[in-house]
Enzyme design. Structure first.
Site, PDB file in Angstrom:
ATOM      1  N   ALA A  69       1.497  -0.148  10.746  1.00  0.00           N
ATOM      2  CA  ALA A  69       1.100  -1.470  10.686  1.00  0.00           C
ATOM      3  C   ALA A  69       0.435  -1.500   9.287  1.00  0.00           C
ATOM      4  O   ALA A  69      -0.043  -0.499   8.819  1.00  0.00           O
ATOM      5  CB  ALA A  69       0.441  -2.186  11.598  1.00  0.00           C
TER       6      ALA A  69
ATOM      7  N   GLU B 238       0.691  -1.227  -0.081  1.00  0.00           N
ATOM      8  CA  GLU B 238       0.054   0.069   0.253  1.00  0.00           C
ATOM      9  C   GLU B 238       0.745   1.248   0.091  1.00  0.00           C
ATOM     10  O   GLU B 238       1.749   1.490   0.545  1.00  0.00           O
ATOM     11  CB  GLU B 238      -1.016   0.057   1.389  1.00  0.00           C
ATOM     12  CG  GLU B 238      -1.919   1.098   1.129  1.00  0.00           C
ATOM     13  CD  GLU B 238      -2.795   1.198   2.503  1.00  0.00           C
ATOM     14  OE1 GLU B 238      -2.857   0.565   3.422  1.00  0.00           O
ATOM     15  OE2 GLU B 238      -3.815   2.068   2.039  1.00  0.00           O
TER      16      GLU B 238
ATOM     17  N   HIS C 218      -7.180  -2.373  15.107  1.00  0.00           N
ATOM     18  CA  HIS C 218      -7.344  -1.605  13.592  1.00  0.00           C
ATOM     19  C   HIS C 218      -7.113  -2.536  12.492  1.00  0.00           C
ATOM     20  O   HIS C 218      -7.895  -2.537  11.464  1.00  0.00           O
ATOM     21  CB  HIS C 218      -6.575  -0.426  13.689  1.00  0.00           C
ATOM     22  CG  HIS C 218      -6.533   0.461  12.444  1.00  0.00           C
ATOM     23  ND1 HIS C 218      -7.432   1.498  12.588  1.00  0.00           N
ATOM     24  CD2 HIS C 218      -5.940   0.483  11.161  1.00  0.00           C
ATOM     25  CE1 HIS C 218      -7.109   2.220  11.321  1.00  0.00           C
ATOM     26  NE2 HIS C 218      -6.411   1.396  10.436  1.00  0.00           N
ATOM     27  N   GLU C 219      -5.888  -2.982  12.324  1.00  0.00           N
ATOM     28  CA  GLU C 219      -5.430  -4.102  11.385  1.00  0.00           C
ATOM     29  C   GLU C 219      -6.498  -5.140  11.043  1.00  0.00           C
ATOM     30  O   GLU C 219      -6.869  -5.336  10.211  1.00  0.00           O
ATOM     31  CB  GLU C 219      -3.882  -4.278  11.353  1.00  0.00           C
ATOM     32  CG  GLU C 219      -3.021  -3.161  11.589  1.00  0.00           C
ATOM     33  CD  GLU C 219      -3.058  -2.003  10.791  1.00  0.00           C
ATOM     34  OE1 GLU C 219      -3.488  -2.412   9.480  1.00  0.00           O
ATOM     35  OE2 GLU C 219      -2.737  -0.929  11.204  1.00  0.00           O
TER      36      GLU C 219
ATOM     37  N   GLU D 223      -2.516  -3.969   6.913  1.00  0.00           N
ATOM     38  CA  GLU D 223      -3.362  -5.043   6.949  1.00  0.00           C
ATOM     39  C   GLU D 223      -3.451  -6.042   5.930  1.00  0.00           C
ATOM     40  O   GLU D 223      -4.606  -6.709   5.397  1.00  0.00           O
ATOM     41  CB  GLU D 223      -4.771  -4.218   7.184  1.00  0.00           C
ATOM     42  CG  GLU D 223      -5.420  -3.622   5.752  1.00  0.00           C
ATOM     43  CD  GLU D 223      -5.214  -2.166   5.437  1.00  0.00           C
ATOM     44  OE1 GLU D 223      -3.850  -1.467   6.099  1.00  0.00           O
ATOM     45  OE2 GLU D 223      -5.443  -1.371   4.717  1.00  0.00           O
TER      46      GLU D 223
HETATM   47  N1  PHE Z   1      -3.347   0.987   5.913  1.00  0.00           N
HETATM   48  C1  PHE Z   1      -2.086   1.078   6.808  1.00  0.00           C
HETATM   49  C2  PHE Z   1      -3.285   1.348   8.013  1.00  0.00           C
HETATM   50  O1  PHE Z   1      -3.832   2.110   8.155  1.00  0.00           O
HETATM   51  C3  PHE Z   1      -1.204   2.200   6.776  1.00  0.00           C
HETATM   52  C4  PHE Z   1      -0.256   2.072   5.913  1.00  0.00           C
HETATM   53  C5  PHE Z   1      -0.531   2.677   4.794  1.00  0.00           C
HETATM   54  C6  PHE Z   1       0.509   1.314   6.178  1.00  0.00           C
HETATM   55  C7  PHE Z   1       0.443   2.773   3.803  1.00  0.00           C
HETATM   56  C8  PHE Z   1       1.698   1.210   5.178  1.00  0.00           C
HETATM   57  C9  PHE Z   1       1.531   1.767   4.179  1.00  0.00           C
HETATM   58  O2  PHE Z   1      -3.849   0.433   8.783  1.00  0.00           O
HETATM   59 ZN    ZN Z   2      -5.980   1.617   8.475  1.00  0.00          ZN
END
Ligand code: PHE
Ligand code: ZN
Length: 848
Positions: free
Chosen positions: A253, A120, A288-289, A255
């Site tokens: 972190a 991501e 959250h994750e 997900e």
């Molecule tokens: N999607 C992750 C979260 O909020 C955040 C994240 C974004 C981590 C981009 C890594 C890179 O839980």
């Molecule tokens: Zn998130």
């Protein structure tokens, strides 16, 4: 930043080709990993385009074939195009990548000998050629070949042997949720049985040295799984759930489906090495994750403009979870402190943007407090407006209607409209309009009728001069003169620029308690006085507003100290002493009452009201206030300190955590009176990091902790996460004129490593939140930070770009400081080959 590099929401078009299945083979090697892909594509019936484009960056293409025929695609540094059939076909490619030299920590990289991915938002394109966009969802089958004992990917394991493993993820997912991990790891195993009776294997994978720091994270995971079943009816959907801890990570972190990857600071905890605050944060991030499995993974975002769809909702969910676990009153106050500290300042400065932005250059720059925290507030307001039951029905409909899809904010709101019959056209402005509304309230009383008159106004933000009125849920209660509640909480729904609400049948003018629970993310202006604030602090039944009244008293006093040189307000000090003695109040709550508004908060408030904040004056006022508190409370402090004793062994449960929070707040004042005796005693006796580190912080703050600081280093030199604290604390508590020098000398310490984001942030994150130190009039901190951002940019653009936000409030300050900051920002911008991440941020900060 030229507009040509911008991507616009309005330009969205569906993908030309969809993907059904992806097969990946990784032949791992530190400097030359081969990735072989086999992907089934088919033309998208919903697209008019037949252009075949695959993203790809930092890849060396070895070979490519379509339906088994070698082909020769046109390759650029952004991706490739090729001639393909107007029918389903198989794409095959082999690429070479270099994980060892990947310091950006996006795509596949090596951290301490462990292979790890971060995809991501747009990292998968650094792994292989692919339509790297979230609206392309496919099932992934992965084979990993490498001479490391543990080889992990998403989904369920299907086969393995010596030096290889195969994985299959049955749930279609976008590429940003792909993950791979390979290393010499140990696991902390457990199991969870879902509500329909399926047994799920759980593991936390860590480096061998960290195996004793997994137990708490595992409990948090099981609680999260149970909570999502009980509260949202959501069950886990694979046979296995893996968490991996990695030391080098840009964020908290990630997900990834069935294989969450965590910054080790956000999952590893033991009583000796982690503070209470760390434990709470770890519990919240694990939740959250995990919650993303449904809000983000099963239902994902159509495009990155919809980021708040998964993040705002998932933050809202993790906040509710923590509230259920640890108490809603204290949790709400902490969340609002965060929101005001991070999001309001973003919203009031050059980086202000809507919860759903309509353009960006680098999506990495939009993982902001506005998307996350304000995004969560918007979900909370929706829930407040429709009520708990309707919220539950809407969420059920959301999961039923959109499971397996990549959707938009329109889809999300439509679910609420269909479930409740409400029209949410106006509410939608919360997603498109940036800036924090200012809500001004006046009142009048006659003939038994009490009226509240509200006016809302949102200041202009970059690119948005004119604002429309928003829907504001305003929770209000009324108190009688004797402190009794004469009107229980009601939620007023404000929709107009100006609107009045009346309450009848009141024998006397009541005292209003407005915006209970902080029911909308606004700045509240009310021409009130300290008598009324003290009354609310003593009598309000709403935990949030009671605390807020105390905070307003403190703030009012600090502001007068800064602007008129007033002395600390004795009324405030007496009221504080009074509530601190109230043993019916939860210690955690009393600890929050003891906090005074941050120096940045005072600066922000002064700027809003047309003053130019002087960071040094604010610092001195804060010091004077702390000293006055210590004096005023001197009889109470030793007693309170003793009362907050927690028996061994250490427990991270809410009750002892609350006691230690109050004890810690008391200790920082006591240290101003006893020369550090109590803190030194606590330091020596502590069997947990909360008390050890809390004592060390008090001693350093009083400039009498040099010995303990050295002892601490020797004790913990082997533990990266504890040494991060050691780095950060020295900068955080440094006196204004010393902060830059201390930070500078720490960058020369043998343990400083700019490639590790945690270590870099320990020093420079601390420098930027030491308000008076960062804004020291010499400009030394500005210069030091800019020097290091320029050094870090080629290594890790994402972390560099995020850290430029230290400068976001530059326009608040006097001309001298503005000129110094502007010069540093311009120097960064003029750097050759500056990343687009950093150049977008710096341009916005300068020009917004
Ligand atoms: N999607 C992750 C979260 O909020 C955040 C994240 C974004 C981590 C981009 C890594 C890179 O839980
Ligand atoms: Zn998130």
């Amino acid at each position: 930043m030229p507009d040509s590099q911008k991507i616009y929401l309005k330009d969205y078009t569906p993908p030309a080709y969809l993907v059904d299945t992806v097969h990946l083979t990784f032949k791992l090697s530190p400097k030359s990993t081969r990735v072989i892909s086999k992907i089934r594509f088919r033309p998208n019936p919903d697209s008019d385009s037949r252009e075949f484009f695959l993203h790809g960056e930092h890849l060396t293409l070895i070979r490519a074939a379509i339906d088994g025929q070698e082909c020769d695609p046109a390759v650029t540094d952004k991706g490739l195009t090729a001639q393909v059939p107007d029918a389903p076909f198989t794409w095959e490619a082999e690429v070479e990548i270099n994980p060892q030299d990947n310091t950006a920590l996006e795509g596949l990289y090596v951290s301490n000998g462990m292979y790890c991915t971060q995809c991501e938002a747009e990292g998968f394109r650094r792994i292989t050629y692919y339509p790297d966009r979230p609206d392309v969802m496919a099932t992934f089958t992965v084979r990993i070949e490498g001479d490391l004992p543990v080889l992990l990917s998403n989904g369920n394991p299907t086969a393995s042997g010596d030096g290889w493993a195969e994985w299959h993820d049955p749930w279609p997912k976008p590429s940003y949720l792909f993950a791979l991990v390979a290393g010499d790891l140990r696991n902390h195993p457990d199991t969870f049985t879902t509500k329909s009776g399926r047994k799920v294997d759980l593991n936390i994978w860590v480096r061998p040295d960290d195996i004793d720091k997994c137990a708490f994270g595992m409990e948090a995971l099981k609680k999260s799984m149970k909570w999502d079943e009980d509260v949202y009816g959501r069950e886990y959907d694979l046979d296995l759930f893996n968490i991996v801890a990695v030391d080098d990570f840009n964020m908290g972190a990630m997900e990834n489906k069935g294989l969450n990857i965590f910054n080790s600071s956000c999952v590893l905890a033991s009583p000796e090495t982690a503070t209470d605050a760390n434990f709470e944060r770890i519990e919240a991030i694990i939740a959250h994750e995990y919650f993303h499995n449904w809000t983000g993974n099963r239902i994902t975002c159509r495009d990155w403009f919809q980021l708040c769809l998964k993040e705002g909702l998932t933050v809202f969910r993790d906040q509710s979870f923590t509230g259920d676990m640890r108490g809603h009153g204290v949790k709400r106050i902490n969340d609002v402190l965060q929101l005001r500290g991070r999001q309001f300042s973003e919203d009031q400065g050059p980086l202000a943007h809507p919860v759903r932005p309509d353009s960006f250059v680098e999506i990495n720059n939009f993982y902001t407090a506005t998307i996350y925290e304000k995004g969560a507030e918007v979900v909370g307001m929706l829930k407040r407006l429709v009520g708990d039951d309707a919220y539950g029905q809407a969420l059920d409909l959301y999961f039923e209607r959109h499971d397996g899809q990549a959707v938009t904010i329109e889809d999300w709101l439509k679910v609420f409209e269909d479930a409740t019959g409400r029209d949410l056209i106006q509410f939608k402005r919360w997603y498109s309009q940036a800036g924090t509304p200012v809500l001004t309230v006046t009142d009048d009383y006659s003939d038994g009728t009490y009226t509240l008159n509200f006016k809302q106004e949102t200041p202009p933000t970059p690119g948005q001069d004119v604002k429309q009125p928003q829907v504001l849920p305003i929770a209000v209660g009324l108190l009688g003169a004797n402190g009794d509640e004469v009107q229980k909480t009601v939620v007023l729904e404000m929709t107009k620029a100006e609107q009045s609400f009346s309450f009848d049948g009141l024998p006397a003018k009541p005292v209003p308690s407005i915006l209970r629970g902080f029911s909308a993310p606004v700045v509240l202006h009310r021409d009130t006085d300290n008598t009324e604030r003290a009354f609310l602090l003593a009598h309000d039944t709403d935990a949030f507003n009671k605390w807020e009244a105390g905070r307003d008293l403190a703030k009012d006093s600090l502001l007068r100290m800064v602007t008129d040189g007033a002395a600390p307000d004795t009324g405030y000090l007496k009221a504080l002493a009074h509530v601190l003695r109230d043993n019916t109040l939860d210690p955690a709550y009393r600890a929050l009452l003891m906090r005074t508004p941050s120096q940045d908060d005072i600066a922000q408030t002064l700027y809003e009201s047309g003053h130019t904040p002087d960071p040094l004056r604010i610092y001195r006022a804060a010091e004077t206030m702390a000293q006055a508190k210590a004096q005023e409370l001197q009889d109470l402090l030793p007693r309170l300190y003793a009362e907050m004793h927690t028996p061994a062994p250490y427990s991270p449960n809410p009750e002892p955590v609350g006691k230690r929070a109050l004890q810690g707040a008391v200790l920082s004042l006591l240290t101003r009176l006893d020369g550090g005796d109590q803190a030194r005693a606590q330091y020596g006796a502590a069997d947990n990091m909360t008390q050890q580190f809390g004592a060390l912080a008090c001693l350093l703050d009083a400039e009498t902790g040099a010995k303990e600081l050295a002892v601490f280093y020797d004790q913990w030199a082997h533990d990266r996460l504890v040494i991060d604290k050691w780095f950060g604390l020295q900068v955080a508590v440094a006196a204004p004129e010393k902060a830059a020098g201390i930070a500078d000398s720490l960058t020369k310490h043998a343990d400083f490593d700019m490639k590790n984001p945690n270590r870099f942030r320990a020093v420079f994150g601390a420098l930027s939140i030491n308000a008076a130190g960062f804004h020291d009039a010499s400009g030394a901190s500005y210069r030091l930070l800019a020097d290091w951002l320029i050094k870090l940019d080629p290594v890790n653009p994402q972390t560099t770009a995020r850290m430029t936000t230290a400068f976001q409030s530059w326009r608040r300050y006097d001309e001298g400081r503005q000129a110094l900051m502007r010069a540093e920002l311009e120097r960064i911008l003029a750097t050759e080959n500056l990343s687009s991440d950093t150049s977008e941020m710096v341009s916005r900060i300068l020009n917004g």
